[in-house]
Design an enzyme around this catalytic site. Structure first.
Site, PDB file in Angstrom:
ATOM      1  N   SER A 193       0.835  -1.200   0.000  1.00  0.00           N
ATOM      2  CA  SER A 193       0.000   0.000   0.000  1.00  0.00           C
ATOM      3  C   SER A 193       0.866   1.245   0.000  1.00  0.00           C
ATOM      4  O   SER A 193       2.045   1.210   0.373  1.00  0.00           O
ATOM      5  CB  SER A 193      -0.913   0.021   1.224  1.00  0.00           C
ATOM      6  OG  SER A 193      -0.243   0.570   2.350  1.00  0.00           O
ATOM      7  N   ASP A 194       0.273   2.353  -0.386  1.00  0.00           N
ATOM      8  CA  ASP A 194       0.948   3.631  -0.192  1.00  0.00           C
ATOM      9  C   ASP A 194       0.803   4.038   1.274  1.00  0.00           C
ATOM     10  O   ASP A 194       0.085   3.399   2.055  1.00  0.00           O
ATOM     11  CB  ASP A 194       0.374   4.695  -1.128  1.00  0.00           C
ATOM     12  CG  ASP A 194       1.423   5.723  -1.544  1.00  0.00           C
ATOM     13  OD1 ASP A 194       2.372   5.958  -0.763  1.00  0.00           O
ATOM     14  OD2 ASP A 194       1.308   6.294  -2.639  1.00  0.00           O
ATOM     15  N   HIS A 195       1.479   5.099   1.642  1.00  0.00           N
ATOM     16  CA  HIS A 195       1.622   5.528   3.034  1.00  0.00           C
ATOM     17  C   HIS A 195       0.259   5.804   3.678  1.00  0.00           C
ATOM     18  O   HIS A 195      -0.396   6.801   3.367  1.00  0.00           O
ATOM     19  CB  HIS A 195       2.475   6.793   3.061  1.00  0.00           C
ATOM     20  CG  HIS A 195       3.019   7.163   4.394  1.00  0.00           C
ATOM     21  ND1 HIS A 195       2.235   7.678   5.397  1.00  0.00           N
ATOM     22  CD2 HIS A 195       4.280   7.110   4.897  1.00  0.00           C
ATOM     23  CE1 HIS A 195       2.989   7.941   6.454  1.00  0.00           C
ATOM     24  NE2 HIS A 195       4.238   7.605   6.176  1.00  0.00           N
ATOM     25  N   GLY A 196      -0.186   4.913   4.561  1.00  0.00           N
ATOM     26  CA  GLY A 196      -1.438   5.104   5.286  1.00  0.00           C
ATOM     27  C   GLY A 196      -2.687   4.818   4.483  1.00  0.00           C
ATOM     28  O   GLY A 196      -3.804   5.041   4.979  1.00  0.00           O
TER      29      GLY A 196
END
Length: 712
Positions: free
Chosen positions: A256-259
């Site tokens: 996933s991307d950040h958060g």
């Protein structure tokens, strides 16, 4: 595989979830809620991957915790954004795309990988492959421009470069193709906003670079932050499982991307972290980066019956397989050599300079360039003239601004006999000048030539840097107009991560160059071009608008039933602006003059399994050596689905001495003329095609020939 299955059988649920959890070491020493020590979490097996840590000593120390102080000794996956260099910073990807040179793209990725791996890194969050046709979007700086074919070639080259011939090698990084889900089409160019496009646009424009990256063996894929027609990419099972895994056969890791997994709650598709974790896992996301949704949500999701152990085990298995492919189980310390970090620094610097000068696009030139050799005094003015840190651009990795060469330093080194006077005049984005403008104007009046350094600061491009009006910020226009009024020849340099809408400057300056953010060797590269040591060869990888109102603008548009016609009121045009861009895709001037002639297509009648040879003669009729880029476009005249007026199908580069000519042969497989039919399935239809060859997507500069495709 036996080792992986044995580890899976031995792992507790907590340890399995730990393998699916990535946190930032640089973000906080005390963990996501500032109450837990990251080192303690590693020892407990609750963290399987870290980002934002580099350095031979640092990575070895943190890796030792996982290998020697945990129950199972599973090594950490250490990751970082090595987007356009690590310590040696190359031009931003949008600038590097201007080379139209896959071999160079691969080489810079290979050198960046060697440098980053020597610092202990095993995974990079690159290449970014988001096709974008909206310069308002800040992240256009990180991608390869507007064209899916160019972006696919960029994808293949970067994956090869980062990963090398053996992913387990001490000098290889696992590449992450990001951000699948048409992130480059966010509404109004506003970062993180929704995406709502047709299925045809998704499959024809935005997905091909990712398919190319998968075919090239990319180890990881990252979904976009944004939603696609209401389904966030991190929860889009149709995209990640149905397309990426089942149709394309991707067997690597989805990170996933950040958060982004936790943000499924904010999107409004999950009520809490448990639901968010369940959605992401079901969609196919293996690693949760900095969302803590898996760490906090998977156990309650299991208890609610929203996920099962089989799905968790499958994700863990893929993560462990990546670690094994990287050679981490056999030698977790193979990356991270202090000696290796310094090795090759000089050659990387030379490469950075060469790629940077080849990235520069000469937009206009009324003859002031190259600079005369007998100049005695030059004024270098503007807020980007001595801005070392800005030369590195966004996402500059571990780059040191102190090592970046400024415009002033580059020109002083290149012109030791000439007095190079510097005055900033204004700041990048500030209304306060404190008398700086008058000081700069005085320097301009006393100079023979003015080099005007304008543009954006590095943090005005990239992530979270969308601009509704991508022109010159602050008081730069006021300053530039004052400089132009002095009456000296003005060479304008535009440092930016996007096209800037400054038609007034382009009309009035004696020469304008797109100098982007060129990296560590920016100043030397610019000086090479201005002085003629390098004949500019960069070509625009995207259309350059006249005005924001034209956005999105791109060359591959469909003809429509009423094509733009200045003489026809009821045609597809504006009444207050041109329909065409200021500069087309592929535009870029040279100090010499190239001509193309004698276009030949053989065979002119071809079957579906044939390969057509497109031959064209390129001649250098100017006074100096030069490098020309030749682009091959096609147009399907009649098809069951209306086709774009131009589609890029190939490219070639040639370097010629004055008076030299060469015949280039570009190969066009007939099956490359297939398109997606009404059911979005590939279809090759017999019929008539136009073949175009030229330096840019400019109808007035294209040679034309005919091709007929017949059935079996």
């Amino acid at each position: 595989m036996k080792r992986i299955e044995a580890l899976l059988a031995a792992m507790t649920l907590e340890e399995k979830i730990g393998q699916l959890t990535m946190v930032s070491f640089g973000w906080s020493e005390t963990g996501p809620n500032k109450s837990v020590d990251i080192r303690a979490e590693i020892r407990a097996g609750r963290i399987g991957s870290l980002l934002n840590i580099w350095g031979a000593d640092e990575t070895r120390a943190i890796q030792r915790l996982a290998v020697e102080e945990t129950r199972l000794g599973v090594p950490l996956l250490l990751a970082f954004d090595v987007l356009h260099g690590h310590r040696t910073i190359f031009p931003i990807p949008l600038a590097e795309a201007a080379l139209f040179d896959p071999a160079a793209w691969e080489r810079t990725a290979r050198e960046a990988a060697l440098e980053a791996a020597a610092d202990g890194i095993a995974l990079t969050f690159a290449p970014m492959l988001d096709v974008s046709r909206d310069p308002r979007w800040g992240r256009i700086a990180e991608g390869p421009g507007e064209d899916p074919v160019l972006a696919a070639l960029f994808a293949e080259a970067k994956v090869r470069g980062f990963q090398g011939g053996d992913l387990a090698s001490a000098g290889s990084l696992a590449a992450t193709a990001k951000h699948i889900g048409a992130y480059g089409a966010v509404t109004a160019g506003r970062d993180y906003a929704s995406v709502d496009i047709s299925d045809r646009a998704l499959h024809e424009v935005y997905l091909p670079p990712f398919r190319a990256a998968v075919a090239a063996g990319a180890a990881a894929v990252m979904p976009a932050f944004s939603d696609l027609a209401g389904t966030p990419a991190s929860a889009n099972a149709t995209l990640l499982r149905g397309l990426l895994r089942e149709r394309w056969g991707f067997e690597g890791v989805v990170v996933s991307d950040h958060g982004a997994v936790a943000e499924l709650v904010v999107h409004g598709v999950a009520a809490d972290l448990a639901e968010a974790a369940a959605l992401a896992l079901a969609a196919g996301v293996d690693i949760d980066m900095m969302g803590m949704a898996y760490a906090q949500g998977l156990v309650p999701a299991l208890e609610r019956g929203r996920v099962d152990m089989g799905a968790i085990d499958a994700a863990v298995r893929r993560v462990l397989q990546l670690k094994e492919s990287l050679g981490l189980f056999d030698d977790p310390y193979r990356r991270g050599s202090a000696a290796g970090a310094a090795a090759g620094a000089a050659s990387r610097g030379a490469l950075a300079r060469d790629v940077a000068r080849r990235s520069i696009v000469l937009l206009t030139n009324n003859g002031v360039l190259p600079l005369a050799r007998d100049l005695r005094r030059i004024a270098v003015v503007g807020p980007l003239a001595m801005a070392a840190a800005d030369m590195l651009g966004p996402w500059a990795g571990a780059g040191d601004p102190a090592r970046a060469v400024t415009m002033v330093a580059g020109l002083r080194a290149a012109l030791p006999q000439c007095e190079v006077v510097f005055a900033a005049g204004v700041e990048v984005d500030s209304g306060e000048t404190r008398g700086m403008i008058e000081e700069a104007l005085a320097a301009c009046r006393a100079a023979e030539v003015v080099v005007l350094c304008l543009g954006e600061g590095a943090q005005m491009s990239g992530e979270a840097a969308s601009r509704a009006q991508p022109d010159l910020p602050g008081r730069q226009r006021q300053f530039a107009e004052a400089v132009l009024a002095v009456g000296r020849p003005v060479v304008a340099l535009l440092s930016s991560g996007r096209p800037l809408m400054v038609p007034w400057l382009i009309a009035r300056a004696d020469a304008v160059l797109a100098t982007w953010f060129l990296g560590s060797e920016a100043g030397h590269a610019v000086a090479d071009v201005l002085t003629g040591r390098w004949n500019p060869s960069g070509r625009l990888p995207l259309s350059w608008p006249v005005d924001t109102g034209q956005i999105p603008i791109f060359y591959g548009q469909r003809r429509t039933g009423r094509p733009a016609d200045p003489a026809e009121r009821y045609s597809s045009k504006y009444i207050d602006a041109p329909a065409a861009p200021l500069f087309p895709f592929g535009h870029g001037l040279s100090y010499t003059r190239f001509t193309l002639s004698d276009l030949q297509v053989a065979p002119a009648v071809a079957g579906p399994h044939d390969r057509v040879t497109v031959a064209v003669t390129v001649a250098n009729e100017g006074p100096v050596d030069g490098e020309e880029t030749v682009l091959l476009f096609v147009h399907d005249l009649v098809a069951s689905v209306a086709r774009p007026v131009l589609e890029l199908k190939g490219m070639a580069k040639v370097r010629l001495a004055p008076g030299e000519r060469q015949v280039l042969h570009l190969i066009l497989p007939v099956d490359d003329l297939a398109f997606l039919d009404l059911d979005l399935k590939p279809r090759l239809e017999p019929g008539a095609f136009k073949v175009y060859v030229g330096p840019a997507a400019d109808p007035e500069r294209l040679l034309e020939a005919s091709l007929s495709v017949v059935g079996d």
